[in-house]
Design a protein around this motif. Structure first.
Motif, PDB file in Angstrom:
ATOM      1  N   ALA A  35      31.650 -13.581 -12.455  1.00 32.01           N
ATOM      2  CA  ALA A  35      30.517 -15.191 -13.431  1.00 32.01           C
ATOM      3  C   ALA A  35      28.950 -13.544 -13.138  1.00 32.01           C
ATOM      4  O   ALA A  35      27.717 -14.379 -13.411  1.00 32.01           O
ATOM      5  CB  ALA A  35      29.908 -16.028 -11.874  1.00 32.01           C
ATOM      6  N   VAL A  36      28.513 -12.772 -12.352  1.00 29.81           N
ATOM      7  CA  VAL A  36      27.326 -11.666 -12.184  1.00 29.81           C
ATOM      8  C   VAL A  36      27.007 -11.409 -13.815  1.00 29.81           C
ATOM      9  O   VAL A  36      26.158 -11.748 -14.130  1.00 29.81           O
ATOM     10  CB  VAL A  36      27.595 -11.246 -11.216  1.00 29.81           C
ATOM     11  CG1 VAL A  36      26.373 -10.580 -11.059  1.00 29.81           C
ATOM     12  CG2 VAL A  36      28.422 -11.565  -9.798  1.00 29.81           C
ATOM     13  N   THR A  37      27.728 -11.191 -14.465  1.00 27.70           N
ATOM     14  CA  THR A  37      27.574 -10.176 -16.030  1.00 27.70           C
ATOM     15  C   THR A  37      28.813 -11.641 -16.691  1.00 27.70           C
ATOM     16  O   THR A  37      29.559 -12.212 -16.572  1.00 27.70           O
ATOM     17  CB  THR A  37      27.820  -9.253 -16.131  1.00 27.70           C
ATOM     18  OG1 THR A  37      29.336  -8.821 -15.991  1.00 27.70           O
ATOM     19  CG2 THR A  37      26.359  -8.092 -15.269  1.00 27.70           C
ATOM     20  N   GLY A  38      28.279 -11.454 -18.597  1.00 23.68           N
ATOM     21  CA  GLY A  38      29.264 -12.124 -19.041  1.00 23.68           C
ATOM     22  C   GLY A  38      29.492 -12.082 -20.363  1.00 23.68           C
ATOM     23  O   GLY A  38      28.115 -11.980 -20.114  1.00 23.68           O
ATOM     24  N   THR A  39      29.809 -11.851 -21.332  1.00 24.69           N
ATOM     25  CA  THR A  39      29.826 -11.851 -22.356  1.00 24.69           C
ATOM     26  C   THR A  39      29.990 -13.055 -22.988  1.00 24.69           C
ATOM     27  O   THR A  39      30.984 -13.019 -22.694  1.00 24.69           O
ATOM     28  CB  THR A  39      30.417 -10.504 -23.091  1.00 24.69           C
ATOM     29  OG1 THR A  39      31.398 -10.646 -22.340  1.00 24.69           O
ATOM     30  CG2 THR A  39      29.476  -9.604 -22.542  1.00 24.69           C
ATOM     31  N   PRO A  40      29.893 -13.566 -24.620  1.00 28.89           N
ATOM     32  CA  PRO A  40      30.559 -14.869 -25.239  1.00 28.89           C
ATOM     33  C   PRO A  40      31.903 -13.934 -25.742  1.00 28.89           C
ATOM     34  O   PRO A  40      31.902 -12.813 -26.505  1.00 28.89           O
ATOM     35  CB  PRO A  40      29.494 -15.016 -26.238  1.00 28.89           C
ATOM     36  CG  PRO A  40      28.405 -14.029 -26.206  1.00 28.89           C
ATOM     37  CD  PRO A  40      27.941 -13.332 -24.941  1.00 28.89           C
ATOM     38  N   THR A  41      32.855 -14.617 -25.107  1.00 25.42           N
ATOM     39  CA  THR A  41      34.006 -14.752 -26.061  1.00 25.42           C
ATOM     40  C   THR A  41      33.626 -14.718 -27.373  1.00 25.42           C
ATOM     41  O   THR A  41      33.792 -15.251 -28.264  1.00 25.42           O
ATOM     42  CB  THR A  41      35.045 -16.101 -26.235  1.00 25.42           C
ATOM     43  OG1 THR A  41      34.648 -15.604 -24.460  1.00 25.42           O
ATOM     44  CG2 THR A  41      36.527 -14.970 -25.917  1.00 25.42           C
ATOM     45  N   ASN A  42      35.018 -13.561 -28.239  1.00 23.02           N
ATOM     46  CA  ASN A  42      34.990 -13.723 -29.625  1.00 23.02           C
ATOM     47  C   ASN A  42      35.618 -14.208 -30.542  1.00 23.02           C
ATOM     48  O   ASN A  42      36.684 -14.086 -30.781  1.00 23.02           O
ATOM     49  CB  ASN A  42      35.282 -11.935 -29.926  1.00 23.02           C
ATOM     50  CG  ASN A  42      34.639 -12.036 -31.183  1.00 23.02           C
ATOM     51  OD1 ASN A  42      34.568 -13.185 -32.170  1.00 23.02           O
ATOM     52  ND2 ASN A  42      35.105 -10.713 -31.929  1.00 23.02           N
ATOM     53  N   LEU A  43      35.994 -15.509 -30.265  1.00 25.98           N
ATOM     54  CA  LEU A  43      36.589 -17.115 -30.523  1.00 25.98           C
ATOM     55  C   LEU A  43      36.849 -16.761 -32.212  1.00 25.98           C
ATOM     56  O   LEU A  43      35.276 -17.014 -32.935  1.00 25.98           O
ATOM     57  CB  LEU A  43      35.676 -17.829 -30.016  1.00 25.98           C
ATOM     58  CG  LEU A  43      36.538 -18.402 -28.666  1.00 25.98           C
ATOM     59  CD1 LEU A  43      35.552 -19.949 -28.179  1.00 25.98           C
ATOM     60  CD2 LEU A  43      36.758 -17.920 -28.044  1.00 25.98           C
ATOM     61  N   PRO A  44      37.915 -16.930 -32.105  1.00 22.28           N
ATOM     62  CA  PRO A  44      37.946 -17.305 -33.937  1.00 22.28           C
ATOM     63  C   PRO A  44      37.264 -17.922 -34.465  1.00 22.28           C
ATOM     64  O   PRO A  44      36.814 -19.220 -33.802  1.00 22.28           O
ATOM     65  CB  PRO A  44      39.332 -17.269 -34.057  1.00 22.28           C
ATOM     66  CG  PRO A  44      40.218 -16.732 -33.222  1.00 22.28           C
ATOM     67  CD  PRO A  44      39.128 -17.141 -31.940  1.00 22.28           C
ATOM     68  N   PHE A  45      36.617 -17.927 -35.557  1.00 20.66           N
ATOM     69  CA  PHE A  45      35.370 -18.787 -36.701  1.00 20.66           C
ATOM     70  C   PHE A  45      36.572 -20.400 -37.050  1.00 20.66           C
ATOM     71  O   PHE A  45      35.733 -21.320 -37.076  1.00 20.66           O
ATOM     72  CB  PHE A  45      35.209 -18.304 -37.688  1.00 20.66           C
ATOM     73  CG  PHE A  45      34.069 -19.520 -38.143  1.00 20.66           C
ATOM     74  CD1 PHE A  45      32.822 -19.305 -37.659  1.00 20.66           C
ATOM     75  CD2 PHE A  45      34.205 -20.286 -39.223  1.00 20.66           C
ATOM     76  CE1 PHE A  45      31.326 -20.260 -38.127  1.00 20.66           C
ATOM     77  CE2 PHE A  45      33.237 -20.954 -39.831  1.00 20.66           C
ATOM     78  CZ  PHE A  45      31.853 -20.895 -38.837  1.00 20.66           C
ATOM     79  N   GLU A  46      37.485 -20.360 -36.858  1.00 20.03           N
ATOM     80  CA  GLU A  46      38.193 -21.217 -37.364  1.00 20.03           C
ATOM     81  C   GLU A  46      38.179 -22.350 -36.172  1.00 20.03           C
ATOM     82  O   GLU A  46      38.641 -24.163 -36.035  1.00 20.03           O
ATOM     83  CB  GLU A  46      39.693 -21.185 -38.005  1.00 20.03           C
ATOM     84  CG  GLU A  46      39.579 -20.821 -39.463  1.00 20.03           C
ATOM     85  CD  GLU A  46      38.309 -21.665 -40.416  1.00 20.03           C
ATOM     86  OE1 GLU A  46      39.220 -22.936 -39.570  1.00 20.03           O
ATOM     87  OE2 GLU A  46      38.072 -21.534 -41.029  1.00 20.03           O
ATOM     88  N   MET A  47      38.539 -21.867 -35.013  1.00 20.45           N
ATOM     89  CA  MET A  47      38.622 -22.149 -33.965  1.00 20.45           C
ATOM     90  C   MET A  47      37.632 -23.333 -33.343  1.00 20.45           C
ATOM     91  O   MET A  47      37.455 -24.237 -33.367  1.00 20.45           O
ATOM     92  CB  MET A  47      39.336 -21.397 -32.873  1.00 20.45           C
ATOM     93  CG  MET A  47      40.125 -21.940 -31.874  1.00 20.45           C
ATOM     94  SD  MET A  47      40.137 -20.564 -30.297  1.00 20.45           S
ATOM     95  CE  MET A  47      41.699 -19.860 -30.499  1.00 20.45           C
TER      96      MET A  47
END
Ligand code: XMP
Length: 322
Positions: free
Chosen positions: A277-289
């Motif tokens: 939780a100190v740094t984070g990146t947005p998860t590359n979620l499938p667009f359909e999801m």
């Protein structure tokens, strides 16, 4: 910062458990101690350490602050009953909502709305009533680091902000996992026999859904974000991310429903890849999801007309919105 982190590679789990069990026993002496269980992995680990050290002399309380996930108090009570730990649920909803009324500034919300009510009003009374002198809680190393760095005031940080809890609230606070980060806490939880659904749980902040409502956290707005949280958590349960959440924005936007203008709410979805939780990146979620989440939120929750996905890393974003 004086507190020294125990890094994952240096953690001797059994020695750590033995040391903390002894420290809790020594601090409580023959008295009772009070324990704050929120249902997250941190406080769950502390609960089992405390229970090992003190058995039934440890009073474990779950504070129903009205800001938790759907069905949370009953779920936690049952999990811990199966582990032989009795959890007492304290209904403090009215106290929290009264303190949060009219408060919109994030730090004021955390301090006046959460910290003061939690430590002074609710736990002050519980500790006094049972004659204990120690409160156990699950502060971890990241909580301390963020507060000391001035990122945000984590609800459970006291000593590092110069608060003498014995003077301010009438009890000592013991923080057995303060030298560990989340991955290490999970390992200790597993070794203590916590069920996997608890030791692998995504983090959930102490101030709970109040950190996910931008602006005033009224019962109605909390109920709205709670419904969105249920949908997001169900849809992303198997995505493998570190943490995922829904946020209710303060501004409304113009939408269209049944051919008519609908000036409605906006929900922002966040999903994070992170270690601690100190740094984070947005998860590359499938667009359909993402589309499915948006469809469910806008059809199942009355008054929501817009759903967005945060694509900003931490920093400069934070994991929570408040
Ligand atoms: P932020 O929003 O600062 O969050 O990027 C970092 C991690 O800490 C959690 N969090 C909290 N946990 N008390 C807690 O126990 C708090 O006041 C608090 N605020 C944020 C957040 O969910 C994330 O995992």
């Amino acid at each position: 910062m004086e507190i020294q982190e125990i890094q994952l590679q240096d953690l001797d789990v059994e020695a750590f458990i033995a040391e903390q069990v002894k420290a809790i026993g020594d601090a409580a002496g023959d008295n009772q101690a009070v324990n704050a269980l929120s249902g997250g992995v941190d406080s769950a680990v502390v609960t089992l350490l405390g229970h090992r050290a003190m058995g039934d002399r440890l009073r474990t309380y779950f504070i129903e602050n009205g800001l938790m996930r759907e069905g949370e108090p009953e779920y936690i009570e049952k999990i811990f009953a199966d582990l032989g730990v009795k959890v007492e649920i304290i209904d403090a909803k009215e106290q929290f909502f009264a303190a949060l009324a009219g408060v919109t500034d994030p730090e004021e919300k955390r301090d006046k709305g959460i910290t003061q009510v939690f430590y002074k009003d609710v736990f002050g009374k519980l500790v006094r009533d049972c004659g204990a002198n120690v409160l156990l809680q699950g502060t971890n190393y990241t909580d301390v680091e963020e507060t000391v760095a001035g990122v945000k005031r984590q609800h459970n940080i006291l000593a590092q902000l110069g608060i003498d809890t014995e003077k301010a609230y009438g009890y000592k606070v013991l923080e057995p996992i303060i030298r560990l980060r989340k991955p290490a806490v999970r390992i200790v939880g597993k070794a203590l026999g916590l069920p996997e659904e608890i030791f692998t749980r995504p983090p959930f902040p102490g101030p709970a859904l109040a950190t996910r409502v931008i602006g005033e956290a009224t019962p109605e707005r909390i109920a709205l974000v709670r419904s969105a949280t249920t949908i997001v958590e169900a849809e992303l349960a198997d995505c493998g991310a570190f943490q995922y959440l829904a946020i209710l924005h303060e501004d409304k936007v113009t939408g269209l429903r049944d051919g008519k203008r609908d000036f409605g709410h906006q929900i922002e979805v966040r999903c994070w890849d992170s270690e601690d939780a100190v740094t984070g990146t947005p998860t590359n979620l499938p667009f359909e999801m993402l589309r499915k989440i948006a469809d469910r939120i806008t059809t199942e929750i009355l008054g929501v007309v817009s759903v967005t996905y945060n694509i900003t890393a931490k920093p400069p974003s934070c994991i929570e919105a408040v």
